[in-house]
Motif scaffolding. Structure first.
Motif, PDB file in Angstrom:
ATOM      1  N   PHE A  46       0.831  -1.202   0.000  1.00 54.80           N
ATOM      2  CA  PHE A  46       0.000   0.000   0.000  1.00 54.80           C
ATOM      3  C   PHE A  46       0.864   1.249   0.000  1.00 54.80           C
ATOM      4  CE2 PHE A  46      -2.163  -3.366   2.330  1.00 54.80           C
ATOM      5  CZ  PHE A  46      -3.383  -3.440   1.669  1.00 54.80           C
ATOM      6  N   GLY A  47       0.482   2.203  -0.841  1.00 57.59           N
ATOM      7  CA  GLY A  47       1.161   3.486  -0.887  1.00 57.59           C
ATOM      8  C   GLY A  47       0.169   4.600  -1.077  1.00 57.59           C
ATOM      9  N   ASP A  48       0.677   5.777  -1.405  1.00 59.91           N
ATOM     10  CA  ASP A  48      -0.157   6.944  -1.670  1.00 59.91           C
ATOM     11  C   ASP A  48      -0.238   7.180  -3.165  1.00 59.91           C
ATOM     12  OD1 ASP A  48      -0.710   8.267   1.070  1.00 59.91           O
ATOM     13  OD2 ASP A  48       1.442   7.832   1.129  1.00 59.91           O
ATOM     14  N   ALA A  49      -1.455   7.442  -3.649  1.00 59.90           N
ATOM     15  CA  ALA A  49      -1.661   7.703  -5.074  1.00 59.90           C
ATOM     16  C   ALA A  49      -1.421   9.188  -5.339  1.00 59.90           C
ATOM     17  CB  ALA A  49      -3.073   7.303  -5.489  1.00 59.90           C
ATOM     18  N   TRP A  50      -0.153   9.566  -5.362  1.00 55.36           N
ATOM     19  CA  TRP A  50       0.196  10.978  -5.476  1.00 55.36           C
ATOM     20  C   TRP A  50       0.315  11.411  -6.932  1.00 55.36           C
ATOM     21  CZ3 TRP A  50       4.317  11.092  -1.023  1.00 55.36           C
ATOM     22  CH2 TRP A  50       3.633  11.196   0.196  1.00 55.36           C
ATOM     23  N   LEU A  51      -0.783  11.280  -7.646  1.00 56.85           N
ATOM     24  CA  LEU A  51      -0.906  11.772  -9.009  1.00 56.85           C
ATOM     25  C   LEU A  51      -2.328  12.292  -9.199  1.00 56.85           C
ATOM     26  CD1 LEU A  51       0.811   9.107 -11.331  1.00 56.85           C
ATOM     27  CD2 LEU A  51       1.645  11.402 -10.822  1.00 56.85           C
ATOM     28  N   PRO A  52      -2.558  13.180 -10.183  1.00 56.49           N
ATOM     29  CA  PRO A  52      -3.928  13.570 -10.493  1.00 56.49           C
ATOM     30  C   PRO A  52      -4.735  12.317 -10.848  1.00 56.49           C
ATOM     31  CG  PRO A  52      -2.364  14.997 -11.617  1.00 56.49           C
ATOM     32  CD  PRO A  52      -1.575  13.866 -11.031  1.00 56.49           C
ATOM     33  N   PRO A  53      -6.012  12.225 -10.464  1.00 54.15           N
ATOM     34  CA  PRO A  53      -6.825  13.295  -9.863  1.00 54.15           C
ATOM     35  C   PRO A  53      -6.829  13.277  -8.333  1.00 54.15           C
ATOM     36  CG  PRO A  53      -8.210  11.442 -10.421  1.00 54.15           C
ATOM     37  CD  PRO A  53      -6.822  11.038 -10.814  1.00 54.15           C
ATOM     38  N   PHE A  54      -5.896  12.549  -7.707  1.00 56.48           N
ATOM     39  CA  PHE A  54      -5.968  12.305  -6.265  1.00 56.48           C
ATOM     40  C   PHE A  54      -5.207  13.312  -5.426  1.00 56.48           C
ATOM     41  CE2 PHE A  54      -5.952   8.056  -8.382  1.00 56.48           C
ATOM     42  CZ  PHE A  54      -7.307   7.811  -8.278  1.00 56.48           C
ATOM     43  N   MET A  55      -4.303  14.072  -6.033  1.00 50.51           N
ATOM     44  CA  MET A  55      -3.420  14.935  -5.256  1.00 50.51           C
ATOM     45  C   MET A  55      -4.162  16.008  -4.464  1.00 50.51           C
ATOM     46  SD  MET A  55      -0.152  14.428  -5.117  1.00 50.51           S
ATOM     47  CE  MET A  55       0.551  16.063  -4.905  1.00 50.51           C
ATOM     48  N   SER A  56      -5.303  16.432  -4.959  1.00 46.95           N
ATOM     49  CA  SER A  56      -6.005  17.534  -4.312  1.00 46.95           C
ATOM     50  C   SER A  56      -6.976  17.069  -3.233  1.00 46.95           C
ATOM     51  CB  SER A  56      -6.764  18.363  -5.356  1.00 46.95           C
ATOM     52  OG  SER A  56      -7.718  17.560  -6.023  1.00 46.95           O
ATOM     53  N   ASP A  57      -7.063  15.749  -3.002  1.00 48.34           N
ATOM     54  CA  ASP A  57      -8.001  15.220  -2.011  1.00 48.34           C
ATOM     55  C   ASP A  57      -7.289  15.068  -0.674  1.00 48.34           C
ATOM     56  OD1 ASP A  57      -9.884  13.905  -0.503  1.00 48.34           O
ATOM     57  OD2 ASP A  57     -10.467  12.516  -2.098  1.00 48.34           O
ATOM     58  N   TRP A  58      -7.565  15.959   0.256  1.00 49.41           N
ATOM     59  CA  TRP A  58      -6.846  15.989   1.524  1.00 49.41           C
ATOM     60  C   TRP A  58      -7.089  14.737   2.368  1.00 49.41           C
ATOM     61  CZ3 TRP A  58      -9.366  15.652   6.214  1.00 49.41           C
ATOM     62  CH2 TRP A  58     -10.741  15.891   6.194  1.00 49.41           C
ATOM     63  N   GLN A  59      -8.175  14.005   2.086  1.00 45.51           N
ATOM     64  CA  GLN A  59      -8.489  12.823   2.894  1.00 45.51           C
ATOM     65  C   GLN A  59      -7.564  11.638   2.601  1.00 45.51           C
ATOM     66  OE1 GLN A  59     -13.040  12.416   3.551  1.00 45.51           O
ATOM     67  NE2 GLN A  59     -12.804  13.370   1.549  1.00 45.51           N
ATOM     68  N   GLY A  60      -6.847  11.701   1.470  1.00 45.38           N
ATOM     69  CA  GLY A  60      -5.889  10.652   1.147  1.00 45.38           C
ATOM     70  C   GLY A  60      -6.460   9.554   0.269  1.00 45.38           C
ATOM     71  N   THR A  61      -5.621   9.053  -0.626  1.00 48.62           N
ATOM     72  CA  THR A  61      -6.001   7.984  -1.542  1.00 48.62           C
ATOM     73  C   THR A  61      -4.872   6.967  -1.623  1.00 48.62           C
ATOM     74  OG1 THR A  61      -7.215   9.620  -2.864  1.00 48.62           O
ATOM     75  CG2 THR A  61      -6.843   7.460  -3.858  1.00 48.62           C
ATOM     76  N   ASN A  62      -5.234   5.695  -1.521  1.00 50.24           N
ATOM     77  CA  ASN A  62      -4.251   4.620  -1.590  1.00 50.24           C
ATOM     78  C   ASN A  62      -4.022   4.133  -3.016  1.00 50.24           C
ATOM     79  OD1 ASN A  62      -5.357   3.399   1.493  1.00 50.24           O
ATOM     80  ND2 ASN A  62      -3.176   3.659   1.042  1.00 50.24           N
ATOM     81  N   VAL A  63      -2.851   3.580  -3.233  1.00 50.87           N
ATOM     82  CA  VAL A  63      -2.623   2.657  -4.331  1.00 50.87           C
ATOM     83  C   VAL A  63      -2.313   1.323  -3.671  1.00 50.87           C
ATOM     84  CG1 VAL A  63      -0.170   3.314  -4.490  1.00 50.87           C
ATOM     85  CG2 VAL A  63      -1.258   2.112  -6.383  1.00 50.87           C
ATOM     86  N   ALA A  64      -2.883   0.252  -4.199  1.00 51.81           N
ATOM     87  CA  ALA A  64      -2.658  -1.087  -3.655  1.00 51.81           C
ATOM     88  C   ALA A  64      -2.159  -2.000  -4.759  1.00 51.81           C
ATOM     89  CB  ALA A  64      -3.934  -1.651  -3.040  1.00 51.81           C
ATOM     90  N   VAL A  65      -1.065  -2.710  -4.486  1.00 51.48           N
ATOM     91  CA  VAL A  65      -0.475  -3.651  -5.435  1.00 51.48           C
ATOM     92  C   VAL A  65      -0.638  -5.052  -4.852  1.00 51.48           C
ATOM     93  CG1 VAL A  65       1.611  -4.362  -6.655  1.00 51.48           C
ATOM     94  CG2 VAL A  65       1.206  -1.928  -6.190  1.00 51.48           C
ATOM     95  N   ALA A  66      -1.550  -5.834  -5.420  1.00 57.42           N
ATOM     96  CA  ALA A  66      -1.792  -7.203  -4.956  1.00 57.42           C
ATOM     97  C   ALA A  66      -0.933  -8.167  -5.759  1.00 57.42           C
ATOM     98  CB  ALA A  66      -3.266  -7.559  -5.098  1.00 57.42           C
ATOM     99  N   ARG A  67      -0.196  -9.027  -5.051  1.00 55.68           N
ATOM    100  CA  ARG A  67       0.699  -9.988  -5.713  1.00 55.68           C
ATOM    101  C   ARG A  67       0.188 -11.418  -5.615  1.00 55.68           C
ATOM    102  NH1 ARG A  67       3.908  -6.277  -3.073  1.00 55.68           N
ATOM    103  NH2 ARG A  67       5.006  -4.883  -4.521  1.00 55.68           N
TER     104      ARG A  67
END
Length: 482
Positions: free
Chosen positions: A309-330
Motif C-alpha cells: 500500500f502506498g499513496d496515489a500521489w498523481l492527479p486526480p488524487f493529489m487535491s483530495d486531503w483525505q488521502g487515496t491509496n494505491v494497492a499492489v496485490a501480488r
C-alpha cells in the motif's frame, strides 16, 4: 561461506529489524542505541564477529542487507510467479493494482491515507483467513521511551485501534517470539525490508513459515531514528517528557496529502499541529535522521509482500486531503479481496497500471535506482564494504555529475544529522543543530541545477491553497521543473 552480519552493522547499514536475534535468540539481542536506532548485540557482551561460525551463518542469512541473503527477485519469484503474476522492474510481481479509498468513514478518516491497509487486514480476520495481525501500534508511554512498537491484534477492534503510519524505528525479535509460542495464522505488516526479513526467517524456521501466512507492506521512503520524534517535539516548543504520542501523517482539511503535518499529543492534554514547511529541514526528501540502511535499499514497494500500500500521489488524487491509496496485490488471495471490495462497493477504486504506480513514486525510483548506483560507487571509491544490490555501481563520470553530487550530499545529511543533534541536545540548544546542519543543506541545494528557482518555487507552492497548488504542480510536471 561469508558471514556478513558484522559488516552490515559496522558499516552502518543495519536497519534494526531484529531478524538476526529471532534466528539466534540465545546469542543475539537488540538494543536501542544513543543515535536512536536498534542494533544487534551479543548477549554475552562480546563482539559479533567472534560468534561461532554456524551462528553467524544463520544470522547473516536472514539479514535483509546481507549479501548472504536471497534478494527480492528470488523471494518474489518463488512466492508469486506460480500464480502467473506479471513483473515490473520498480514494483516486482503484481496480479491486480488499484487506486482509491474505503467508502466506510472509520477506515479512511482515521487512517493515514485511503484506509485500504486496515480494510484488507480486517477482511482477512473476518473471513477467517488469519487469526491475528502483527503490526505497529502506539505505546502511549511517551518520550524518551519508544513511541510505538510491534504488537499482535486478535480482533478487528484491536487492529483498528492501532492504525496510522509510525515513522519510528522498530524491531521484530520480541513479537516474533510470541508468534513462535502461540499457534495460529498470522498476517504481518511492515516496511519492505521487514517483510523481506520475515520471508528469510521462514526459509530457516518451519514454525514461522507455517504461521505467517500473509505479508502486507507499506511503500517506504525511508525510516527515521527516534531522534526525529524528539526533534519534532523540540521544534514545536514541547518538553520531551511531556510527549505522549505523535501522529506523523496528520490530515488537515483542505491540505494536500503530500504536505505532511505532524500532530503531537501531550500528557497534559495539549495537541500541537505543524506542517512540514513550519519545521526546519523537515522536508522528507532532505532525509534528516534517516537510517543508513535506507540509502542502500532497492525495494520501493515491498516486493516480497502479498499486498503493498502506498499513496496515489498523481492527479486526480493529489487535491483530495483525505488521502487515496494505491494497492499492489501480488498473491491470489490479496487480488480476490480487492475484487470483492470493488464489486460490493466497499471500495471506491479504479484500476491502475504498474507504470502509473512507478510514476507516482518517481522520486523514490530515482533515489533507489540511479541514486543507489551513485552511492554504491562512492562506497567502493572510499574502500568501504558494499552490499550486493540489483543495480550496478555507477561510473566515475556519473559520480561527478550534478545528480551524482546531489545523491552524495543527501546521504551526508543523513549521516551528520544524528551526531549533530545529540551535541545540540546535550548543550540544551536546538539552534546548534540547525546552524551546524545549514552548510550541509546549502551544499545539497547547490548540487541541484536551477537552485534559486527551485527554492523559490517550493516556498510559494507550500503556501498556496489546495486548488492553486494542484495547478502549479501540473505546470511543473509539464515543464519537467520538479
Amino acid at each position: 561461506m561469508a558471514r556478513d552480519l558484522p559488516f552490515v552493522v559496522k558499516s552502518g547499514l543495519c536497519v534494526g529489524c531484529g531478524a538476526c536475534a529471532v534466528a539466534e535468540p540465545q546469542a543475539i539481542s537488540m538494543e536501542l542505541g544513543e543515535l536512536g536506532a536498534y542494533l544487534p548485540v551479543r548477549k554475552d557482551g562480546g563482539d559479533l564477529e567472534e560468534l561461532p561460525p554456524d551462528v553467524l551463518t544463520r544470522a547473516s542469512a536472514v539479514c535483509p542487507f546481507s549479501n548472504n541473503a536471497r534478494n527480492e527477485d528470488s523471494i518474489g519469484q518463488e512466492l508469486f510467479d506460480k500464480d502467473d503474476a506479471r513483473h515490473h522492474s520498480a514494483l516486482g510481481f503484481h496480479q491486480k493494482i488499484v487506486a482509491g479509498y474505503v467508502n466506510e468513514e472509520q477506515y479512511r478518516e482515521l487512517g493515514t491515507s485511503g484506509g485500504l491497509t486496515s480494510w484488507v487486514l480486517t477482511q482477512l480476520l473476518i473471513d477467517g483467513e488469519i487469526d491475528a495481525v502483527v503490526h505497529v501500534a502506539s505505546t502511549l508511554e511517551g518520550l524518551p521511551n519508544p513511541l510505538s512498537r510491534y504488537t499482535i491484534s486478535r480482533s478487528v477492534d484491536e487492529l483498528l485501534a492501532g492504525r496510522k503510519s509510525r515513522y519510528h524505528v522498530q524491531t521484530l525479535n520480541e513479537v516474533m517470539a510470541e508468534v513462535r509460542e502461540i499457534p495460529g495464522r498470522y498476517a504481518i505488516v511492515g516496511v519492505p525490508c521487514f517483510i523481506k526479513a520475515v520471508r528469510l526467517l521462514a526459509d530457516q524456521d518451519e514454525t514461522i513459515r507455517d504461521r505467517v501466512v500473509f505479508g502486507a507492506s507499506l511503500f517506504c521512503g525511508h525510516m527515521k531514528s527516534t531522534l526525529y520524534s524528539d526533534y519534532l517535539a523540540q521544534s514545536m516548543g514541547l518538553e520531551t517528557p511531556n510527549v505522549k504520542d505523535i501522529d506523523y501523517r496528520h490530515k488537515e482539511p483542505g491540505r494536500p496529502p503530500n504536505r505532511y503535518c505532524s500532530k503531537i499529543s501531550t500528557f497534559d492534554h495539549q495537541e500541537v499541529i505543524r506542517g512540514s514547511e513550519q519545521i526546519p529541514m523537515a522536508n522528507w526528501g532532505i532525509g534528516i535522521f534517516k537510517l543508513g540502511a535506507c540509502d542502500y535499499c532497492d525495494d520501493i514497494t515491498g516486493e516480497t509482500a502479498d499486498i503493498s500500500f502506498g499513496d496515489a500521489w498523481l492527479p486526480p488524487f493529489m487535491s483530495d486531503w483525505q488521502g487515496t491509496n494505491v494497492a499492489v496485490a501480488r498473491s491470489k488471495i490479496a487480488a480476490k479481496i480487492l475484487e470483492r471490495g470493488e464489486t460490493s462497493g466497499a471500495l471506491e477504486v479504479i484500476d491502475w497500471s504498474a507504470e502509473k504506480v512507478a510514476e507516482s513514486q518517481a522520486g523514490a525510483v530515482r533515489h533507489r535506482r540511479l541514486g543507489l548506483a551513485i552511492r554504491l560507487a562512492n562506497r567502493i571509491k572510499m574502500g568501504l564494504w558494499v552490499p550486493k544490490k540489483r543495480v550496478s555501481p555507477a561510473s566515475d563520470k556519473d559520480l561527478k555529475s550534478l545528480f551524482g553530487q546531489r545523491m552524495i550530499n543527501r546521504e551526508a545529511i543523513a549521516l551528520a544529522s544524528g551526531p549533530t543533534y545529540l551535541r545540540a541536545r546535550r548543550a540544551g540548544n536546538l539552534s546548534i543543530f540547525i546552524d551546524e546542519m545549514r552548510p550541509y543543506i546549502r551544499k545539497y541545494d547547490g548540487s541541484r541545477s536551477s537552485t534559486l528557482w527551485r527554492r523559490a518555487a517550493t516556498w510559494v507552492v507550500l503556501r498556496l491553497p489546495t486548488p492553486l497548488e494542484a495547478a502549479a504542480r501540473r505546470v511543473a510536471r509539464i515543464l519537467k521543473f520538479s
